[in-house]
Design an enzyme around this catalytic site. Structure first.
Site, PDB file in Angstrom:
ATOM      1  CG  ASP A 146      21.452   1.937  -8.484  1.00  0.00           C
ATOM      2  OD1 ASP A 146      21.015   3.040  -8.106  1.00  0.00           O
ATOM      3  OD2 ASP A 146      21.657   0.999  -7.701  1.00  0.00           O
ATOM      4  CG  HIS A 194      20.466   0.894  -4.084  1.00  0.00           C
ATOM      5  ND1 HIS A 194      20.342   1.533  -5.292  1.00  0.00           N
ATOM      6  CD2 HIS A 194      19.474   1.380  -3.300  1.00  0.00           C
ATOM      7  CE1 HIS A 194      19.324   2.361  -5.251  1.00  0.00           C
ATOM      8  NE2 HIS A 194      18.770   2.295  -4.052  1.00  0.00           N
ATOM      9  CG  ASN A 200      13.416   0.743   6.559  1.00  0.00           C
ATOM     10  OD1 ASN A 200      12.390   1.030   7.186  1.00  0.00           O
ATOM     11  ND2 ASN A 200      13.776   1.379   5.457  1.00  0.00           N
ATOM     12  CB  ALA A 222      -0.933  -0.003   1.204  1.00  0.00           C
ATOM     13  N   GLY A 240       4.178   3.915  -1.287  1.00  0.00           N
ATOM     14  CA  GLY A 240       4.480   4.702  -2.486  1.00  0.00           C
ATOM     15  C   GLY A 240       5.007   3.845  -3.624  1.00  0.00           C
ATOM     16  CB  ALA A 277      13.033  -2.397   2.510  1.00  0.00           C
TER      17      ALA A 277
END
Ligand SMILES: NC(=O)c1ccc[n+]([C@@H]2O[C@H](COP(=O)([O-])OP(=O)(O)OC[C@H]3O[C@@H](n4cnc5c(N)ncnc54)[C@H](O)[C@@H]3O)[C@@H](O)[C@H]2O)c1
Ligand SMILES: O=C(O)C[C@H](O)C(=O)O
Length: 343
Positions: free
Chosen positions: A174, A201, A118, A33, A35, A142
């Protein structure tokens, strides 16, 4: 105008009917749900390869699922809220599980600043996946990816189900950015611009190898600025969103591309190659058990990890800086699970 619309409708119908050309695949999105989760789920709904879509979130997933379920393709969409066996049901039999669950950056933050929130979200979702469906291809979106992917490995190891072929950090954004940025610079078609990006990343761990691109002649300040833009492209979006989050739409496209590539490889297509952050021998001796490079995908996940190829002395400097940071990020994820194992 009318005929353009007709063509669009026909394309959707054609895609829906061509679903029979592929095996049936369930895909689960955890954090659906959010972004990224919403547009990612929408793109997956349009994929003829996806026959069932399981959308899980701590809030709002049933509503997102109801909405997306009205899109006129044949796949079935189900929403799952926390409670009972809901998360396990969402995960059961999924071929691919994507995890965009977690908080995004605000201006001034690094991806590592997201670790405290996270790490435990990803640990717990990985633990649930390890129990309910350890064979699924697990794609971690994430942040900080450099640490959340090692967290997943440790959780899977504790559960006795770790398979390095099925754990992926999603670094596709990327290369999506790199091909777009270089095409802007050279006024070319981004679809024709393939830029290899390796490493990790975040910031300097993102290493574009421009010497292997169509434009090895880019040099000096122009090269430095382009490399910096690719490394810090995420910051551009974070600043422009001004506190409302980070890249979601371009990330949804990138996550969709990764999932679709895994399904294409599962269907037996040969030569499916994506850049992805996987357990890798390439820089293991320097403390980096994980490293992103081009990876050939097969029905079981990782088929072949490509080396980084020939690089110039400038790129060697970029790799040295990458490896120093990346090793610390990986170790941080490993230590987190040692100190805070899943319950
Ligand atoms: N890998 C990449 O290239 C890349 C690109 C962009 C963003 N990201 C990262 O993706 C993450 C998500 O970004 P976003 O913009 O979608 O954030 P968001 O806040 O819009 O959405 C996150 C969603 O996760 C849900 N969530 C939180 N905890 C959960 C849990 N335990 N179980 C299930 N769902 C849970 C939230 O309810 C929310 O809906 C961030 O960490 C961001 O940094 C990674
Ligand atoms: O920049 C971020 O925090 C999100 C993501 O990792 C990105 O590269 O856009």
């Amino acid at each position: 105008m009318f005929s353009v619309r007709r063509a669009a409708v026909n394309l959707t119908q054609k895609r829906a009917f061509s679903a029979s050309a592929s095996n049936p695949y369930k895909v689960a999105v955890l954090g659906a749900a959010g972004g990224i989760g919403q547009p990612l789920s929408l793109l997956l709904k349009l994929s003829p390869k996806v026959t069932e879509l399981a959308l899980y979130d701590v809030r709002g997933a049933p509503g997102v699922a109801a909405d997306i379920s009205h899109v006129n393709t044949n796949s079935v969409v189900k929403g799952y809220a926390p409670g009972d066996s809901n998360l396990a049901d969402a995960l059961k039999d999924a071929e691919v599980v994507l995890i965009p669950a977690g908080v995004p950056r605000k201006p001034g933050m690094s991806r590592d600043d997201l670790f405290n929130t996270n790490a435990s979200i990803v640990r717990d979702l990985a633990h649930a996946t390890a129990k309910a469906n350890p064979k699924a291809k697990l794609c971690i979106i994430a942040n900080p990816v450099n640490s959340t992917v090692p967290i997943c490995r440790e959780v899977y190891k504790l559960a006795g189900v770790y398979n390095p072929k099925t754990l992926f950090g999603v670094t596709t954004l990327d290369v999506v950015r790199a091909s777009r940025f270089i095409s802007e610079l050279k006024s070319t078609d981004p679809a024709a611009e393939k830029v290899t990006v390796v490493g990790g990343h975040s910031g300097v761990t993102i290493v574009p190898l421009l010497s292997q691109s169509n434009h090895p002649d880019i040099s000096g300040e122009v090269r430095d600025a382009l490399v910096k833009r690719i490394q810090f492209g995420g910051d551009e979006v974070v600043q422009a969103k001004d506190g409302a989050g980070s890249a979601t739409l371009s990330m949804a496209l990138a996550g969709y591309r990764m999932a679709e590539s895994l399904l294409r490889a599962k269907d037996g297509e040969k030569g499916v190659i994506e850049p992805t952050f996987v357990e890798s021998p390439l820089f293991k001796e320097q403390g980096c058990d994980f490293f992103a490079s081009n990876v050939e995908l097969g029905p079981d996940g990782v088929e072949k990890i490509h080396g980084i190829g020939e690089i110039n002395s400038y790129e060697k400097g970029l790799i040295d800086a990458c490896v120093a940071d990346l090793a610390k990020n990986i170790a941080k994820g490993v230590k987190f699970v040692e100190a805070n194992p899943p319950k």
